[in-house]
Design a protein around this motif. Structure first.
Motif, mmCIF file in Angstrom:
data_model
loop_
_atom_site.group_PDB
_atom_site.id
_atom_site.type_symbol
_atom_site.label_atom_id
_atom_site.label_comp_id
_atom_site.label_asym_id
_atom_site.label_seq_id
_atom_site.Cartn_x
_atom_site.Cartn_y
_atom_site.Cartn_z
ATOM 1 N N ALA A 82 8.960 7.750 5.422
ATOM 2 C CA ALA A 82 8.374 6.644 6.173
ATOM 3 C C ALA A 82 7.650 5.698 5.227
ATOM 4 C CB ALA A 82 7.394 7.178 7.226
ATOM 5 N N ALA A 83 7.483 4.448 5.641
ATOM 6 C CA ALA A 83 6.850 3.437 4.788
ATOM 7 C C ALA A 83 5.437 3.843 4.380
ATOM 8 C CB ALA A 83 6.837 2.088 5.506
ATOM 9 N N LYS A 84 4.737 4.549 5.261
ATOM 10 C CA LYS A 84 3.356 4.949 4.969
ATOM 11 C C LYS A 84 3.271 5.969 3.831
ATOM 12 C CE LYS A 84 3.252 8.626 8.477
ATOM 13 N NZ LYS A 84 3.164 9.734 7.500
ATOM 14 N N ASP A 85 4.386 6.596 3.512
ATOM 15 C CA ASP A 85 4.385 7.622 2.467
ATOM 16 C C ASP A 85 4.534 7.045 1.059
ATOM 17 O OD1 ASP A 85 4.242 9.597 4.452
ATOM 18 O OD2 ASP A 85 6.427 9.650 4.662
ATOM 19 N N TRP A 86 4.792 5.748 0.956
ATOM 20 C CA TRP A 86 4.966 5.117 -0.350
ATOM 21 C C TRP A 86 3.699 4.335 -0.696
ATOM 22 C CZ3 TRP A 86 7.867 5.998 -4.315
ATOM 23 C CH2 TRP A 86 8.040 5.036 -5.313
ATOM 24 N N PRO A 87 2.962 4.757 -1.717
ATOM 25 C CA PRO A 87 1.678 4.115 -2.030
ATOM 26 C C PRO A 87 1.798 2.788 -2.770
ATOM 27 C CG PRO A 87 2.095 5.872 -3.599
ATOM 28 C CD PRO A 87 3.216 5.929 -2.591
ATOM 29 N N TRP A 88 3.011 2.420 -3.174
ATOM 30 C CA TRP A 88 3.172 1.240 -4.023
ATOM 31 C C TRP A 88 3.807 0.069 -3.281
ATOM 32 C CZ3 TRP A 88 0.104 2.033 -7.825
ATOM 33 C CH2 TRP A 88 -0.081 3.324 -8.305
ATOM 34 N N SER A 89 3.348 -0.140 -2.055
ATOM 35 C CA SER A 89 3.771 -1.308 -1.287
ATOM 36 C C SER A 89 2.567 -1.822 -0.509
ATOM 37 C CB SER A 89 4.919 -0.956 -0.327
ATOM 38 O OG SER A 89 4.428 -0.368 0.862
ATOM 39 N N SER A 90 2.763 -2.920 0.176
ATOM 40 C CA SER A 90 1.676 -3.533 0.944
ATOM 41 C C SER A 90 1.488 -2.894 2.313
ATOM 42 C CB SER A 90 1.960 -5.027 1.120
ATOM 43 O OG SER A 90 3.246 -5.227 1.689
ATOM 44 N N TYR A 91 2.346 -1.937 2.677
ATOM 45 C CA TYR A 91 2.312 -1.383 4.032
ATOM 46 C C TYR A 91 0.963 -0.757 4.371
ATOM 47 C CZ TYR A 91 3.478 1.347 8.166
ATOM 48 O OH TYR A 91 3.476 1.880 9.435
ATOM 49 N N ARG A 92 0.443 0.095 3.523
ATOM 50 C CA ARG A 92 -0.801 0.807 3.820
ATOM 51 C C ARG A 92 -1.972 -0.147 3.997
ATOM 52 N NH1 ARG A 92 -1.163 6.303 0.099
ATOM 53 N NH2 ARG A 92 0.748 7.302 0.857
ATOM 54 N N ALA A 93 -2.053 -1.146 3.126
ATOM 55 C CA ALA A 93 -3.147 -2.111 3.243
ATOM 56 C C ALA A 93 -3.005 -2.935 4.518
ATOM 57 C CB ALA A 93 -3.170 -3.022 2.022
ATOM 58 N N THR A 94 -1.793 -3.311 4.858
ATOM 59 C CA THR A 94 -1.562 -4.096 6.071
ATOM 60 C C THR A 94 -1.944 -3.299 7.308
ATOM 61 O OG1 THR A 94 0.265 -5.234 4.961
ATOM 62 C CG2 THR A 94 0.140 -5.450 7.340
ATOM 63 N N CYS A 95 -1.745 -1.990 7.250
ATOM 64 C CA CYS A 95 -2.087 -1.116 8.385
ATOM 65 C C CYS A 95 -3.556 -0.690 8.388
ATOM 66 C CB CYS A 95 -1.202 0.126 8.375
ATOM 67 S SG CYS A 95 0.510 -0.190 8.794
ATOM 68 N N GLY A 96 -4.315 -1.079 7.386
ATOM 69 C CA GLY A 96 -5.718 -0.693 7.325
ATOM 70 C C GLY A 96 -5.937 0.720 6.842
ATOM 71 N N MET A 97 -4.940 1.331 6.220
ATOM 72 C CA MET A 97 -5.064 2.706 5.733
ATOM 73 C C MET A 97 -5.818 2.766 4.405
ATOM 74 S SD MET A 97 -1.132 3.860 6.609
ATOM 75 C CE MET A 97 -1.310 5.514 5.946
ATOM 76 N N VAL A 98 -5.791 1.669 3.656
ATOM 77 C CA VAL A 98 -6.507 1.558 2.376
ATOM 78 C C VAL A 98 -7.138 0.174 2.322
ATOM 79 C CG1 VAL A 98 -4.989 3.165 1.154
ATOM 80 C CG2 VAL A 98 -4.464 0.715 1.163
ATOM 81 N N ASN A 99 -8.073 0.000 1.405
ATOM 82 C CA ASN A 99 -8.708 -1.306 1.251
ATOM 83 C C ASN A 99 -7.680 -2.345 0.801
ATOM 84 O OD1 ASN A 99 -11.261 -0.342 1.944
ATOM 85 N ND2 ASN A 99 -11.749 0.202 -0.174
ATOM 86 N N THR A 100 -7.808 -3.537 1.325
ATOM 87 C CA THR A 100 -6.886 -4.615 0.976
ATOM 88 C C THR A 100 -7.378 -5.343 -0.267
ATOM 89 O OG1 THR A 100 -6.377 -4.956 3.327
ATOM 90 C CG2 THR A 100 -5.757 -6.724 1.796
ATOM 91 N N PRO A 101 -6.567 -5.405 -1.320
ATOM 92 C CA PRO A 101 -6.992 -6.144 -2.524
ATOM 93 C C PRO A 101 -7.159 -7.627 -2.206
ATOM 94 C CG PRO A 101 -4.680 -5.527 -2.659
ATOM 95 C CD PRO A 101 -5.228 -4.811 -1.472
ATOM 96 N N GLU A 102 -7.986 -8.303 -2.981
ATOM 97 C CA GLU A 102 -8.283 -9.706 -2.717
ATOM 98 C C GLU A 102 -7.041 -10.586 -2.761
ATOM 99 O OE1 GLU A 102 -11.293 -11.125 -5.292
ATOM 100 O OE2 GLU A 102 -12.846 -9.749 -4.570
ATOM 101 N N TRP A 103 -6.070 -10.219 -3.583
ATOM 102 C CA TRP A 103 -4.895 -11.062 -3.765
ATOM 103 C C TRP A 103 -3.831 -10.871 -2.684
ATOM 104 C CZ3 TRP A 103 -0.835 -7.744 -4.247
ATOM 105 C CH2 TRP A 103 -1.116 -6.474 -4.749
ATOM 106 N N LEU A 104 -4.007 -9.876 -1.814
ATOM 107 C CA LEU A 104 -3.036 -9.615 -0.746
ATOM 108 C C LEU A 104 -3.534 -10.212 0.566
ATOM 109 C CD1 LEU A 104 -0.420 -8.229 0.218
ATOM 110 C CD2 LEU A 104 -1.782 -6.165 0.632
ATOM 111 N N ASN A 105 -2.747 -11.091 1.144
ATOM 112 C CA ASN A 105 -3.108 -11.751 2.402
ATOM 113 C C ASN A 105 -2.373 -11.077 3.558
ATOM 114 O OD1 ASN A 105 -3.531 -13.451 4.563
ATOM 115 N ND2 ASN A 105 -3.216 -15.345 3.427
#
Length: 284
Positions: free
Chosen positions: A132-155
């Protein structure tokens, strides 16, 4: 080697990919991925880029980015160049990391923003690297879902706002949207003139944004083709169906999906037919 995208203007939205030299990996370990994201952060700050989705694979990466200042080529030169230096220094090597120039597709926001954002984060799932997309830590999916902090450069707000007014509801709908996309066809059957993902009207508008002072010899032919003849013209002119399909696609005015729907075949078959006809002509 494909030539670089030449349409750059304020507010343009692009899907950008860059692959490893000779199909080789561009990330050997997690430190490489961290270095790349740090380099991306600096480029976003320096060139005022807005990243809406991303995914780091093994031998390539995907970015869905907006350029408020119309400076894609300058930023890409900086990004790939600096990362190459970090990669070579980290692994005590020399030489190229990326295979030639990056590939940039200019995207119509209203039609393809959502589909591309989903396509990008599902890359590891399609490659069977994770379930599943949530299992890959190297994409924007987790940040978009609020699972991790969103970096400043990711909108993430722009993307989420298309689902709902409140963030909680928007995230829930975004998760459902991505989950439903596992078996959806890729958007590349809709690609026009090799670099446009949008309607025919959108393509015409983008072509009008070309630099009028630029020499025509420097503009890739696919970007300056005249309007194509109707698909019925190719069907009537070429008795052999595969030849008609190939010539219709080479007109530059129709996506593979449009050609396929008219001739009654799937867009993936259009790609195979075009290659077969081209190979046949080459051999003769």
């Amino acid at each position: 080697m494909s030539r670089p995208l030449r349409i750059e203007f304020a507010g343009a939205l692009y899907h950008v990919t860059s692959r490893g030299d000779g199909q080789k990996d561009i990330y050997f370990d997690d430190q490489d991925r961290k270095d790349y994201l740090a380099d991306l952060a600096e480029v976003c700050k320096r060139f005022n880029w807005h990243i809406h989705a991303y995914c780091l694979m093994s031998n390539h990466y995907h970015l869905l980015l907006e350029t408020p200042d119309g400076n894609l080529s300058k930023g890409m030169r900086q990004l790939n160049g600096v990362y190459t230096q970090h990669f070579n220094r980290h692994h005590q090597r020399v030489g190229h990391v990326f295979q030639g120039r990056y590939k940039g597709i200019i995207v119509q926001q209203e039609t393809y923003l959502l589909e591309l954002s989903r396509y990008i984060v599902l890359n590891p799932v399609r490659a069977q690297m994770v379930r599943a997309a949530k299992d890959w830590p190297w994409s924007s999916y987790r940040a978009t879902c609020g699972m991790v902090n969103t970096p400043e450069w990711l909108n993430t707000d722009w993307l989420l706002s298309t689902f709902a007014k409140t963030k909680k509801t928007a995230i829930e709908r975004y998760r459902e949207f991505v989950a439903q996309g596992k078996n959806q066809p890729s958007p590349w059957g809709e690609l026009r003139n090799q670099i446009f993902l949008g309607t025919e009207q959108f393509v015409e508008e983008m072509q009008c944004k070309m630099n009028l002072d630029q020499e025509l010899s420097e503009i890739p032919a696919a970007q300056r083709r005249k309007s194509p003849k109707p698909l019925d013209y190719y069907k009537k002119k070429y008795q052999e169906r595969n030849h008609a399909i190939t010539m219709a696609y080479h007109s530059g005015g129709y996506s593979m999906k449009e050609v396929g729907e008219y001739f009654g075949v799937h867009y993936s078959s259009v790609s195979k037919i075009v290659k077969q006809v081209e190979n046949s002509q080459f051999k003769t």
